[in-house]
Motif scaffolding. Structure first.
Motif, PDB file in Angstrom:
ATOM      1  N   GLY A  73      65.397  13.172  22.422  1.00  0.00           N
ATOM      2  CA  GLY A  73      65.785  12.786  24.176  1.00  0.00           C
ATOM      3  C   GLY A  73      67.243  13.558  23.902  1.00  0.00           C
ATOM      4  N   PHE A  74      68.126  14.013  23.746  1.00  0.00           N
ATOM      5  CA  PHE A  74      69.801  14.990  23.813  1.00  0.00           C
ATOM      6  C   PHE A  74      69.305  15.947  23.314  1.00  0.00           C
ATOM      7  CE2 PHE A  74      73.658  16.595  22.288  1.00  0.00           C
ATOM      8  CZ  PHE A  74      74.325  16.301  23.875  1.00  0.00           C
ATOM      9  N   LEU A  75      68.990  16.386  22.092  1.00  0.00           N
ATOM     10  CA  LEU A  75      69.368  17.932  21.929  1.00  0.00           C
ATOM     11  C   LEU A  75      67.666  18.368  22.713  1.00  0.00           C
ATOM     12  CD1 LEU A  75      69.545  18.107  17.782  1.00  0.00           C
ATOM     13  CD2 LEU A  75      70.703  18.608  19.874  1.00  0.00           C
ATOM     14  N   SER A  76      66.425  18.619  23.236  1.00  0.00           N
ATOM     15  CA  SER A  76      65.231  18.949  24.274  1.00  0.00           C
ATOM     16  C   SER A  76      66.607  18.406  25.237  1.00  0.00           C
ATOM     17  CB  SER A  76      64.552  17.866  24.316  1.00  0.00           C
ATOM     18  OG  SER A  76      63.623  17.479  23.018  1.00  0.00           O
ATOM     19  N   ALA A  77      66.862  17.707  25.782  1.00  0.00           N
ATOM     20  CA  ALA A  77      67.591  18.177  27.435  1.00  0.00           C
ATOM     21  C   ALA A  77      68.637  19.202  27.296  1.00  0.00           C
ATOM     22  CB  ALA A  77      68.668  16.635  27.246  1.00  0.00           C
TER      23      ALA A  77
END
Length: 188
Positions: free
Chosen positions: A59-63
């Protein structure tokens, strides 16, 4: 009349109402479709799992990585290839950070409930990804922008397939939109 011209004629308040209204429609469509396509309304509960590692990595790192790629595209390619006609600037420029936060969270929840939660769960990954990209119709005349949205849609769909957890694509979608909204707001 172009979408930009219509939005430009609206006051900030009218524009905000219209933006939230459109998201409300997507939310309503998701709820109505779930009544017809799910065995039980409680089937929704199986789509949400709190997994901190998945939420952080996918979720966060991909974003963050996606936002960095999009910023690189903006700074390396001609504006005519990626500019959406000024619509995102109308939505995010000069807006309070609180509005950007609430609006992008609303978009992430409503769009992911519909496209991943209902459409992908029922009709599959490819159909949901193509439909998601097609809904962003204003990007179709911009090949770089449309390709980015299509690739992003397939990636979000893959993440949902891989994690089987609707929280993850919601978090990813939120952070992509929120961070890009902040970039537009803060860009002088």
């Amino acid at each position: 009349m172009k979408q930009y011209d219509l939005l430009k004629q609206m006051s900030v308040k009218e524009r905000r109402i219209q933006l939230f209204f459109s998201q409300g429609l997507l939310f309503l469509i998701a709820i109505i479709m779930s009544f017809f396509l799910f065995d039980s309304f409680f089937d929704w509960m199986h789509l949400f799992k709190w997994d901190t590692k998945e939420i952080f990595i996918f979720g966060f790192l991909s974003a963050v990585i996606i936002v960095l790629i999009e910023i690189a595209i903006v700074y390396t390619m001609p504006k005519k290839w990626w500019d959406d006609g000024g619509i995102n600037e109308l939505i995010f420029k000069n807006q309070p950070i609180g509005f950007i936060f609430i609006f992008t969270l609303t978009v992430a929840i409503c769009e992911e409930l519909l496209f991943r939660g209902v459409v992908q769960t029922t009709f599959g990954y490819v159909f949901a990804s193509i439909l998601f990209a097609a809904v962003h119709i204003r990007y179709i005349k911009k090949p770089v922008l449309f390709s980015a949205v299509l690739a992003l849609s397939f990636y979000i769909g893959w993440v949902y397939e891989h994690t089987a957890n609707l929280i993850v694509p919601i978090v990813m979608h939120f952070f992509i939109d929120f961070l890009l909204g902040l970039v537009i707001r803060l860009n002088k």
